[in-house]
Design an enzyme around this catalytic site. Structure first.
Site, mmCIF file in Angstrom:
data_model
loop_
_atom_site.group_PDB
_atom_site.id
_atom_site.type_symbol
_atom_site.label_atom_id
_atom_site.label_comp_id
_atom_site.label_asym_id
_atom_site.label_seq_id
_atom_site.Cartn_x
_atom_site.Cartn_y
_atom_site.Cartn_z
ATOM 1 N N ARG A 82 52.655 31.204 -8.460
ATOM 2 C CA ARG A 82 53.088 32.362 -9.239
ATOM 3 C C ARG A 82 54.591 32.608 -9.120
ATOM 4 O O ARG A 82 55.219 32.238 -8.137
ATOM 5 C CB ARG A 82 52.324 33.619 -8.797
ATOM 6 C CG ARG A 82 50.874 33.586 -9.220
ATOM 7 C CD ARG A 82 50.078 34.759 -8.686
ATOM 8 N NE ARG A 82 48.697 34.648 -9.145
ATOM 9 C CZ ARG A 82 48.231 35.163 -10.282
ATOM 10 N NH1 ARG A 82 49.042 35.860 -11.061
ATOM 11 N NH2 ARG A 82 46.987 34.992 -10.640
ATOM 12 N N ALA A 132 47.831 35.966 -6.028
ATOM 13 C CA ALA A 132 47.081 37.036 -6.681
ATOM 14 C C ALA A 132 45.777 36.503 -7.253
ATOM 15 O O ALA A 132 45.200 37.081 -8.177
ATOM 16 C CB ALA A 132 47.916 37.698 -7.786
ATOM 17 N N SER A 133 45.319 35.367 -6.703
ATOM 18 C CA SER A 133 44.029 34.799 -7.072
ATOM 19 C C SER A 133 43.886 34.625 -8.585
ATOM 20 O O SER A 133 44.643 33.884 -9.183
ATOM 21 C CB SER A 133 42.888 35.644 -6.491
ATOM 22 O OG SER A 133 43.005 35.735 -5.093
ATOM 23 N N HIS A 134 42.956 35.362 -9.182
ATOM 24 C CA HIS A 134 42.636 35.152 -10.595
ATOM 25 C C HIS A 134 43.280 36.177 -11.529
ATOM 26 O O HIS A 134 42.955 36.223 -12.716
ATOM 27 C CB HIS A 134 41.114 35.199 -10.794
ATOM 28 C CG HIS A 134 40.388 34.179 -9.972
ATOM 29 N ND1 HIS A 134 39.084 34.348 -9.535
ATOM 30 C CD2 HIS A 134 40.797 32.984 -9.487
ATOM 31 C CE1 HIS A 134 38.719 33.291 -8.837
ATOM 32 N NE2 HIS A 134 39.740 32.451 -8.782
ATOM 33 N N LYS A 143 48.032 38.370 1.227
ATOM 34 C CA LYS A 143 46.819 38.465 2.038
ATOM 35 C C LYS A 143 47.142 38.085 3.478
ATOM 36 O O LYS A 143 47.853 37.110 3.725
ATOM 37 C CB LYS A 143 45.731 37.535 1.491
ATOM 38 C CG LYS A 143 45.256 37.901 0.084
ATOM 39 C CD LYS A 143 44.220 36.900 -0.407
ATOM 40 C CE LYS A 143 43.779 37.230 -1.825
ATOM 41 N NZ LYS A 143 42.812 36.227 -2.355
#
Length: 266
Positions: A82, A132-134, A143
């Protein structure tokens, strides 16, 4: 606050429509049990080097309490594709180093399970990953992990939150000594992949079905190298890629969000 941040805030103030200004500052981005997650930008309700910095300083303060008996505290840092993930990761590395910790940071994007593995492999006390995962491309996240390689659980979660809430911008120790920071790369990858191979439930089944057709897509993200390498190491010989989605990009150009639960993403 740095000059770039101040200028971006001035632009928000001077904008006739104050919707974005209000949303950026109407609250503090909450550090919860899953860490931080939010839209990137300036403001207390955004993911930026100051909200990431406060989270890292608060975590550092708690680690000093929890592991006070250790002569050296060690942490690992990972990050995804990202926008700003690498900047946030390097910012956190500098803060951990400034707090006297031994820091291990990956040379490039890596999947989250390898961060967990590195914490255990190196005998570290904590780790963080910037992801931010998905969520859609405007988001980023932070995290935190404990010495067992898992995400923070009670009582550490609430204790860390308490420490993060105490941190003011002036408390954040930026730019620690570079000699406290070690880069992780191919050597850790190979150790991780070797461990992955050992947990195969049925190597004999793979030998019999090695040419099973497997379609794999990282959806522009972190698994682009290691998952095909892991499948090959396991013995699978017919892995089919999706070339358009092998492109590493924080814009996730072929999807609205990189969420495999959305049929359109696949």
């Amino acid at each position: 606050y740095d000059d770039k941040t101040k200028e971006e805030v001035r632009q928000l103030i001077n904008n006739e429509d104050n919707t974005e200004l209000i949303d950026a500052f109407y609250r503090d981005l909450e550090f919860g049990t899953g860490g931080l997650r939010g839209v990137m930008g300036v403001g207390s309700n955004r993911m930026n080097i100051y909200t990431v910095g406060a989270a890292t300083q608060g975590l550092s303060n708690y680690l000093k309490i929890a592991f006070a008996s250790l002569p050296q505290i060690g942490v690992a840092i990972g990050y995804d594709c990202r926008h700003n993930s690498r900047i946030f990761a390097e910012t956190a590395a500098g803060i951990f180093a400034a707090n006297g910790f031994k820091v291990y940071i990956f040379e490039d994007l890596r999947p989250t399970p390898e961060l967990s593995f590195a914490i255990r492999e190196l005998g570290l006390q904590s780790g963080i990953i910037l992801t931010a995962s998905h969520n859609p491309k405007e988001y980023n996240g932070y995290k935190a992990y404990w010495d067992d390689g898992s995400q923070i659980v009670e009582p550490h979660d609430v204790n860390i939150i308490d420490e993060v809430l105490k941190v003011k911008v002036d408390d954040i120790k930026f730019n620690g000594p570079k000699e406290n920071i070690t880069i992780m790369g191919a050597e850790m990858d190979q150790k991780f992949l070797q461990k992955v191979v050992t947990v195969s439930l049925s190597p004999d089944s793979i030998k019999r079905q090695h040419d099973l057709k497997i379609v794999y897509t990282p959806i522009h993200g972190t698994g682009v190298k290691l998952i095909p390498m892991a499948l090959a190491k396991m013995g699978f010989t017919n892995v089919i890629h999706v070339p358009e989605q092998d492109v590493v990009s924080g814009d996730f150009p072929t999807v609205i969000s990189p969420n495999p639960e959305e049929p359109a993403a696949m």
